[in-house]
Structure formats: structure tokens, C-alpha cells
Design an enzyme around this catalytic site. Structure first.
Site, short mmCIF file in Angstrom:
data_model
loop_
_atom_site.label_atom_id
_atom_site.label_comp_id
_atom_site.label_asym_id
_atom_site.label_seq_id
_atom_site.Cartn_x
_atom_site.Cartn_y
_atom_site.Cartn_z
N HIS A 232 -1.52 -11.95 -12.77
CA HIS A 232 -1.23 -13.27 -13.36
C HIS A 232 -2.33 -14.33 -13.19
CE1 HIS A 232 -0.83 -14.18 -8.67
NE2 HIS A 232 -0.99 -15.35 -9.15
N ASP B 218 0.98 -6.48 -10.65
CA ASP B 218 0.28 -7.69 -10.24
C ASP B 218 -1.25 -7.49 -9.90
OD1 ASP B 218 -0.22 -10.41 -10.43
OD2 ASP B 218 0.25 -10.62 -8.39
N GLY C 155 -4.22 -20.88 -5.61
CA GLY C 155 -5.80 -20.28 -5.74
C GLY C 155 -6.10 -19.19 -4.81
N ASN C 156 -5.13 -18.90 -3.86
CA ASN C 156 -5.60 -17.76 -2.96
C ASN C 156 -5.13 -16.36 -3.74
OD1 ASN C 156 -4.84 -19.29 -0.17
ND2 ASN C 156 -6.58 -17.73 -0.28
N SER C 157 -4.57 -16.50 -4.76
CA SER C 157 -4.20 -15.29 -5.59
C SER C 157 -5.31 -14.46 -5.93
CB SER C 157 -3.53 -15.79 -7.11
OG SER C 157 -2.34 -16.24 -6.69
N GLY D 14 12.22 13.00 -5.89
CA GLY D 14 13.36 13.75 -6.58
C GLY D 14 14.71 13.91 -5.61
#
Length: 412
Positions: free
Chosen positions: A167, A197, A269-271, A328
Site C-alpha cells: 500500500h 500487503d 509512516g511506519n508502514s 485439505g
């Protein structure tokens, strides 16, 4: 809206020794009767509109003089809002609405992989660990047509592979990577996966200092951690906390993400930044935080576990599709007094059926580790791909059996 040139007047990361003013005040409306927690990303709701407008106005005004990221950073940074009971409905964006970045394409299939190191040595002092990791953390500036946003990245290799959140680069026409020493590079895009992400960038650089990545599977609630990134443009900030929880299922844009919960403060901003363990190893990539309309939530941030990061990043660099794997089988989510996980159904023609697993079997161990919850199985599937072999131990009546099961493609 003004042209990007008018909005972009430089940023704090361009100055060797920036002097930051205090962050703008944020006005919080009075609390409502009760707030209801709902885990979603990028939501909009009527009760939050006024507060969001105040935040955007304050931060956008400061951005004009280049002290903080623009308001586009707020719109791009994932949060998990908590709507009020009066406004429980939200607008959830579909994954198909993700704005693809239009960046130069870097080469894939280079054979570069991400390595997870064992947890070695004694816990270190945060000041010393910060000095070691600071050179491996970068600032990322993503430029759109008429706006820009900021985030953080982590150096993967000496020759310029960079990890960040998908992002952070959404809708970008150009991405600039700023090193700790203020050297800047234009980035090419190796690959990204919005559902996970995660994104991998490549810059033309040499002799970089890659971060050391640890194994998130070794984490325990209560372990000391620290987040390193660029909150609100305050480059290279570190905030301390603990592991608050593991295997947190968070529904984000219709996709369930399995995340690490931490009390380390995480802000805009830490992203794409690093969540460190007390050995200075990156054990997670910070991605989202929880917020509420009345502002009463603190220390509730989340990071993508390094085991899952490795699985995704290796495939992005190889130019391969990200495919989710599964055993499964259908299992009982209830805990058994005697331990283990009860198998209810085994999918026809699956690897589990071919390996001899049957309904009413009880899985007691996977890869030699005791299991008692479905999250124990999730730890395996998030770090393995379709066709990978997994050793399990099952209890059938009074007998213990060792089976080897190939993972299959998850449904849905």
C-alpha cells in the site's frame, strides 16, 4: 488541488539534521456510549468524517512547508477503525480497486531469496541494536500524479533489494528510496501482492547493509520488540513494546491476514518498517494499527510475520504467483482435553487422503511440534507452498502414526 511541485517542497528526510516542529494537534470528538471493534482496512464512516477532515487539514497545511508528509500519506496508511454502534456499517474496498503502481519493471528470477536466521546470542541493549539496524532501514517516497506519500522499507540484500508494504507504493508513478546517509535512488518494481500487503523494490546500489531476519515462529507473547521506521516523517524512529499476541486473524479488504500483535507504538509512516526482536533481527514488517472514533485505543499495532514475508518475497523475486496452501482437511476448532486437533473430514483426492489420514484421527504434532489449535496448522501453511511435504503425527485409537502430507491449493 495544486500541482505536485507546489505541494512537494522537500521533506525532513532530505536534511542531514532535521529540526522537526511538534506534530500538529489532533482533535478527538467526545466518546460515544460504546465502541465496537471491527477489523477492517481503509474504511470510511460518517462519524469519523469530521475528525479525518481535521487531521487532513492540519497535516496538509504543514506539508505545504515540507515538515511532514502530505495528507495522501494518511489516506494510504492502513488503519483498523472501530466504528460506533450508531454507525456500524462501513465501506469496504475490494482488492480489485487497488491502484497498480506504474513503475519500471525490475528483473525477476534472479535466484535471490530471503534467509531467516536462528535466534542466537543474548538479548541486546536497544541503543546498541538500533545502531546496528538503522543503516538497514530506508525512507520511501511514492509519487503519484498530483500527490505523494511516505513510508518505510527494509534492505534485503547488499545490491539493493528493498522490502515494503504494497500500500506504500499503491498508484505510484515513481518511488524514491532514501538511505540513512541521505543518498537517494529511484526504485524499480520487482513485484507486489496487495492481499499480502508486501512489495519488493530494486535500486541500483552496492555495499548496502541488509537487515538480519529472524524466525517469527520462535516468538512468544511477552517477548520484547521494537518498531523502527519513519512515523510522520521522523526518520529512523524507534519505539519499544512487547509481543501482545500471535496468529491474530485480521480481515482486511476481504482477505484474512494472520498477523503479529504488538504494543510498540506504530503510526503513519511506519508502514513497511521493521519489527525487531531483542537480538536485532527483523521478525515482522509493520503494516496496520487499530484506531477508534473516540481515540481510546493505544498500543494496538500489527505486523506481518517474517515466516510469511519470506514465503511471499521469495515468490515475488522469482516472478511466481502467490498461491495459498492448505492441508485439505476440515478440523474441529474446539480444544480437546487430551490435546491435539480432531480431523472431521478429509478432502477427496487430496494429499492427506493419499497419505492415509482419516476422519476421527487426532493430529498431535506437526514437524515434531505439539499442536492443539488451528493456529498451529496456520503457522505451517503460511510458510509453505503447494506441494511442500509436511510431517505430522496422528493418534488413531491407541496408536500413534507418522504421515507425510503434501499441501494442496487452498479453496477460495
Amino acid at each position: 488541488m495544486k500541482d505536485m511541485e507546489q505541494l512537494w517542497q522537500g521533506g525532513p528526510w532530505e536534511q542531514p539534521e532535521p529540526q522537526f516542529p511538534p506534530p500538529p494537534p489532533v482533535m478527538i470528538p467526545p466518546p460515544r456510549a460504546k465502541t465496537k471493534k471491527t477489523a477492517r482496512r481503509r474504511r470510511k464512516w460518517r462519524g469519523f468524517a469530521m475528525m479525518l477532515a481535521l487531521i487532513i487539514g492540519a497535516v496538509g497545511l504543514v506539508a505545504l512547508v515540507g515538515n511532514l508528509p502530505s495528507d495522501s500519506e494518511l489516506s494510504r496508511w492502513f488503519t483498523l477503525p472501530v466504528p460506533s454502534e450508531e454507525n456500524p456499517s462501513v465501506i469496504q474496498r475490494d482488492i480489485d480497486e487497488f491502484q497498480q503502481p506504474k513503475l519500471p519493471q525490475a528483473e525477476t528470477g534472479t535466484g535471490v531469496t530471503m534467509q531467516l536466521l536462528p535466534q542466537e546470542g543474548r538479548p541486546g541493549d536497544w541503543a546498541d541494536l538500533y545502531e546496528q539496524v538503522r543503516v538497514s532501514i530506508v525512507s520511501i517516497q511514492s509519487r503519484g500524479r498530483r500527490s505523494y506519500s511516505g513510508g518505510t522499507g527494509v534492505i534485503l540484500t547488499q545490491d539493493g533489494y528493498i522490502l515494503t508494504n504494497a500500500h506504500v507504493i499503491e498508484g505510484s508513478l515513481g518511488v524514491e528510496v532514501q538511505l540513512w546517509n541521505n543518498h537517494s535512488y529511484e526504485a524499480e518494481l520487482v513485484g507486489y501482492d496487495f492481499a499480502e500487503d508486501l512489495a519488493v523494490l530494486k535500486i541500483d546500489a552496492e555495499r548496502l547493509v541488509p537487515a538480519r531476519f529472524g524466525d517469527s515462529e520462535l516468538l512468544r507473547p511477552g517477548d520484547a520488540v521494537a518498531a523502527v521506521g519513519d512515523p510522520l516523517g521522523y526518520s529512523g524512529s524507534i519505539s519499544e513494546g512487547i509481543i501482545s499476541g500471535l496468529d491474530r486473524d485480521m480481515e482486511v479488504d476481504g482477505v484474512t491476514m494472520d498477523l503479529i500483535q504488538t504494543s510498540a507504538p506504530i503510526n503513519f509512516g511506519n508502514s513497511g518498517g521493521a519489527l525487531l526482536n531483542d537480538r536485532g533481527q527483523v521478525i515482522g514488517i509493520t503494516t496496520i494499527k487499530m484506531v477508534s472514533e473516540d481515540g481510546d485505543i493505544e498500543g494496538l499495532g500489527f505486523a506481518i510475520p517474517s515466516a510469511r514475508v519470506k514465503f511471499v518475497v521469495d515468490r515475488l523475486i522469482a516472478g511466481e504467483e502467490i498461491v495459498h496452501s492448505a492441508f485439505g482437511i476440515t478440523v474441529d476448532r474446539r480444544h480437546l482435553e487430551e490435546g491435539g486437533i480432531l480431523v472431521l473430514e478429509v478432502s477427496a483426492n487430496s494429499g492427506a487422503q493419499e497419505a492415509g489420514l482419516k476422519p476421527r484421527d487426532v493430529i498431535v504434532a506437526v514437524e515434531g511440534r505439539a499442536v492443539s489449535d488451528t493456529s498451529d496448522l496456520a503457522r505451517i501453511t503460511r510458510a509453505r507452498g503447494v506441494g511442500d511435504l509436511v510431517e505430522i503425527t496422528v493418534r488413531r485409537g491407541e496408536d500413534l502414526l507418522e504421515l507425510t502430507i503434501p499441501l494442496v491449493k487452498a479453496e477460495g
